[in-house]
Design a protein around this motif. Structure first.
Motif, PDB file in Angstrom:
ATOM      1  N   HIS A  29      74.324  37.042 -38.607  1.00  0.00           N
ATOM      2  CA  HIS A  29      74.433  36.525 -37.235  1.00  0.00           C
ATOM      3  C   HIS A  29      74.907  37.597 -36.245  1.00  0.00           C
ATOM      4  N   LEU A  30      74.270  38.749 -36.297  1.00  0.00           N
ATOM      5  CA  LEU A  30      74.631  39.845 -35.395  1.00  0.00           C
ATOM      6  C   LEU A  30      74.183  39.544 -33.964  1.00  0.00           C
ATOM      7  N   MET A  31      74.840  40.208 -33.012  1.00  0.00           N
ATOM      8  CA  MET A  31      74.541  40.003 -31.592  1.00  0.00           C
ATOM      9  C   MET A  31      74.429  41.347 -30.885  1.00  0.00           C
ATOM     10  N   ALA A  32      73.729  41.328 -29.766  1.00  0.00           N
ATOM     11  CA  ALA A  32      73.610  42.545 -28.971  1.00  0.00           C
ATOM     12  C   ALA A  32      74.958  42.987 -28.429  1.00  0.00           C
ATOM     13  N   ASP A  33      75.815  42.050 -28.108  1.00  0.00           N
ATOM     14  CA  ASP A  33      77.143  42.334 -27.581  1.00  0.00           C
ATOM     15  C   ASP A  33      78.050  42.833 -28.698  1.00  0.00           C
ATOM     16  N   PRO A  34      78.600  44.050 -28.597  1.00  0.00           N
ATOM     17  CA  PRO A  34      79.483  44.558 -29.652  1.00  0.00           C
ATOM     18  C   PRO A  34      80.691  43.664 -29.905  1.00  0.00           C
ATOM     19  N   GLY A  35      81.109  42.911 -28.904  1.00  0.00           N
ATOM     20  CA  GLY A  35      82.240  42.008 -29.067  1.00  0.00           C
ATOM     21  C   GLY A  35      81.834  40.609 -29.464  1.00  0.00           C
TER      22      GLY A  35
ATOM     23  N   ARG B  43      79.880  41.792 -36.360  1.00  0.00           N
ATOM     24  CA  ARG B  43      79.677  43.203 -36.723  1.00  0.00           C
ATOM     25  C   ARG B  43      80.786  43.665 -37.668  1.00  0.00           C
ATOM     26  N   ASP B  44      82.016  43.283 -37.323  1.00  0.00           N
ATOM     27  CA  ASP B  44      83.149  43.704 -38.148  1.00  0.00           C
ATOM     28  C   ASP B  44      83.089  43.068 -39.535  1.00  0.00           C
ATOM     29  N   SER B  45      82.693  41.808 -39.596  1.00  0.00           N
ATOM     30  CA  SER B  45      82.645  41.139 -40.900  1.00  0.00           C
ATOM     31  C   SER B  45      81.545  41.736 -41.785  1.00  0.00           C
ATOM     32  N   LEU B  46      80.411  42.093 -41.187  1.00  0.00           N
ATOM     33  CA  LEU B  46      79.363  42.751 -41.979  1.00  0.00           C
ATOM     34  C   LEU B  46      79.837  44.104 -42.475  1.00  0.00           C
ATOM     35  N   ASP B  47      80.522  44.850 -41.624  1.00  0.00           N
ATOM     36  CA  ASP B  47      81.077  46.135 -42.061  1.00  0.00           C
ATOM     37  C   ASP B  47      81.999  45.957 -43.259  1.00  0.00           C
TER      38      ASP B  47
ATOM     39  N   ALA C 222      70.188  43.569 -31.953  1.00  0.00           N
ATOM     40  CA  ALA C 222      70.841  43.086 -33.172  1.00  0.00           C
ATOM     41  C   ALA C 222      70.080  43.542 -34.416  1.00  0.00           C
ATOM     42  N   TYR C 223      68.754  43.494 -34.374  1.00  0.00           N
ATOM     43  CA  TYR C 223      67.975  43.912 -35.535  1.00  0.00           C
ATOM     44  C   TYR C 223      68.086  45.413 -35.772  1.00  0.00           C
ATOM     45  N   ARG C 224      68.079  46.183 -34.693  1.00  0.00           N
ATOM     46  CA  ARG C 224      68.232  47.630 -34.856  1.00  0.00           C
ATOM     47  C   ARG C 224      69.626  47.965 -35.385  1.00  0.00           C
ATOM     48  N   LEU C 225      70.617  47.229 -34.924  1.00  0.00           N
ATOM     49  CA  LEU C 225      71.976  47.436 -35.423  1.00  0.00           C
ATOM     50  C   LEU C 225      72.046  47.169 -36.923  1.00  0.00           C
ATOM     51  N   PHE C 226      71.390  46.094 -37.364  1.00  0.00           N
ATOM     52  CA  PHE C 226      71.392  45.779 -38.798  1.00  0.00           C
ATOM     53  C   PHE C 226      70.793  46.930 -39.598  1.00  0.00           C
ATOM     54  N   GLY C 227      69.670  47.442 -39.128  1.00  0.00           N
ATOM     55  CA  GLY C 227      69.062  48.580 -39.813  1.00  0.00           C
ATOM     56  C   GLY C 227      69.981  49.789 -39.849  1.00  0.00           C
ATOM     57  N   ASP C 228      70.688  50.033 -38.758  1.00  0.00           N
ATOM     58  CA  ASP C 228      71.614  51.165 -38.714  1.00  0.00           C
ATOM     59  C   ASP C 228      72.743  50.993 -39.733  1.00  0.00           C
ATOM     60  N   LYS C 229      73.232  49.774 -39.859  1.00  0.00           N
ATOM     61  CA  LYS C 229      74.341  49.528 -40.788  1.00  0.00           C
ATOM     62  C   LYS C 229      73.914  49.703 -42.246  1.00  0.00           C
ATOM     63  N   LEU C 230      72.635  49.483 -42.518  1.00  0.00           N
ATOM     64  CA  LEU C 230      72.151  49.638 -43.893  1.00  0.00           C
ATOM     65  C   LEU C 230      71.919  51.101 -44.276  1.00  0.00           C
ATOM     66  N   LYS C 231      72.079  52.001 -43.332  1.00  0.00           N
ATOM     67  CA  LYS C 231      71.842  53.417 -43.640  1.00  0.00           C
ATOM     68  C   LYS C 231      72.845  53.990 -44.635  1.00  0.00           C
ATOM     69  N   VAL C 232      73.952  53.307 -44.867  1.00  0.00           N
ATOM     70  CA  VAL C 232      74.920  53.783 -45.867  1.00  0.00           C
ATOM     71  C   VAL C 232      74.382  53.601 -47.280  1.00  0.00           C
TER      72      VAL C 232
ATOM     73  N   GLY D 253      81.165  37.308 -47.750  1.00  0.00           N
ATOM     74  CA  GLY D 253      80.807  37.841 -49.063  1.00  0.00           C
ATOM     75  C   GLY D 253      79.358  38.234 -49.206  1.00  0.00           C
ATOM     76  N   TYR D 254      78.993  38.539 -50.439  1.00  0.00           N
ATOM     77  CA  TYR D 254      77.646  38.976 -50.803  1.00  0.00           C
ATOM     78  C   TYR D 254      77.396  38.599 -52.250  1.00  0.00           C
ATOM     79  N   ARG D 255      76.156  38.730 -52.676  1.00  0.00           N
ATOM     80  CA  ARG D 255      75.806  38.503 -54.085  1.00  0.00           C
ATOM     81  C   ARG D 255      75.220  39.775 -54.676  1.00  0.00           C
ATOM     82  N   TRP D 256      75.573  40.033 -55.914  1.00  0.00           N
ATOM     83  CA  TRP D 256      75.107  41.205 -56.649  1.00  0.00           C
ATOM     84  C   TRP D 256      74.370  40.762 -57.908  1.00  0.00           C
ATOM     85  N   PHE D 257      73.234  41.396 -58.172  1.00  0.00           N
ATOM     86  CA  PHE D 257      72.458  41.137 -59.389  1.00  0.00           C
ATOM     87  C   PHE D 257      72.329  42.407 -60.209  1.00  0.00           C
TER      88      PHE D 257
END
Length: 268
Positions: free
Chosen positions: A19-25, A34-38, A68-78, A235-239
């Motif tokens: 549920h990311l948003m364009a607004d950083p806050g 954003r913080d919770s996804l991090d 928001a979608y571009r931000l998600f892609g950026d966060k996955l770069k790790v 959280g997340y799920r791992w397989f």
């Protein structure tokens, strides 16, 4: 499939409902998404390390924005692996698909590590409930018909079964009978995986594991009659998947993430 794929389990990370948003806050019921996804990404790297594949099972954006979608892609770069994104009821499916394509994250069918992954679009423009278009059912049936000996994980956003959270009953997958009429014909399906319900679920149906996963932001109260959120960590799920079709899975949470949940809201 390379020789290395047979030497160890394929590691798959599911991230859902950020549920990311364009607004950083931007916050959802008091939680900066954003913080919770991090926090969830950091937890996954700490607890499990690098995956081989990431499945993002919908509601990537709350506001359906390109930012928001571009931000998600950026966060996955790790992560040093491919990802595959699907739309949820809060997403703009064509826009998400366009941004995902730029990141090579628009795959609908993936064969890796001896497994097949099929991603279905259950989003319906302007609606909260989900439905599989006839084209999606045809895609599913054709892919399964072509790979009778390949263990398969089928992923979608909306829940294809009844759950004990009563207020979510009308907003699941509407044509679930049609979905199961296809799935039940193909014994290679080992896992059906979804998001949307913002809670952990682990059941079995005719030998198939039915799995849902906590959101990377807020969590819905399991067993609630009316809309309710609970003070559980994101959280997340791992397989870990073996070419034999055997697998293990677990849910982990970012328990160190601090947030001030608005538990009085009647919706989101």
């Amino acid at each position: 499939m390379t020789e290395n794929d047979n030497q160890r389990a394929l590691r798959v990370l599911q991230l859902t409902d950020p549920h990311l948003m364009a607004d950083p806050g931007g916050e959802l019921l008091g939680v900066n998404t954003r913080d919770s996804l991090d926090a969830v990404i950091a937890q996954a790297l700490h607890d499990h390390g690098q995956p081989d594949l990431i499945l993002a099972t919908g509601d990537i954006a709350q506001d359906a924005t390109e930012e928001a979608y571009r931000l998600f892609g950026d966060k996955l770069k790790v992560f040093r692996c491919p990802s595959a994104w699907m739309a949820g009821n809060h997403d703009d499916s064509p826009l998400l698909s366009r941004i995902a394509a730029e990141r090579q994250a628009n795959q609908r069918r993936i064969v890796q590590g001896g497994w097949q992954f099929l991603l279905l679009d259950t989003s319906v423009p302007g609606k909260v409930f989900g439905e599989l278009a006839e084209s999606e059912l045809v895609f599913l049936e054709e892919a399964l018909s072509q790979t009778p000996d390949t263990p398969t994980l089928v992923a979608l956003h909306h829940h294809p079964i009844e759950i004990d959270t009563e207020w979510m009953s009308p907003i699941g997958l509407r044509n679930r009978d049609a979905f199961w009429q296809v799935i039940d014909r193909f014994p290679q399906v080992r896992i059906v995986l979804w998001g949307h319900i913002h809670q952990e679920l682990d059941q079995t149906r005719n030998g198939i594991r039915l799995l849902a996963t906590p959101s990377t932001c807020i969590q819905f109260t399991a067993g609630s009659v009316e809309f309710s959120v609970e003070d559980k960590a994101p959280g997340y799920r791992w397989f870990e998947l073996l070419p034999s079709g055997d697998f293990t899975t677990e849910v982990s949470r970012a328990t160190d993430f601090v947030f001030d949940l608005d538990s009085t809201s009647s919706g989101y």
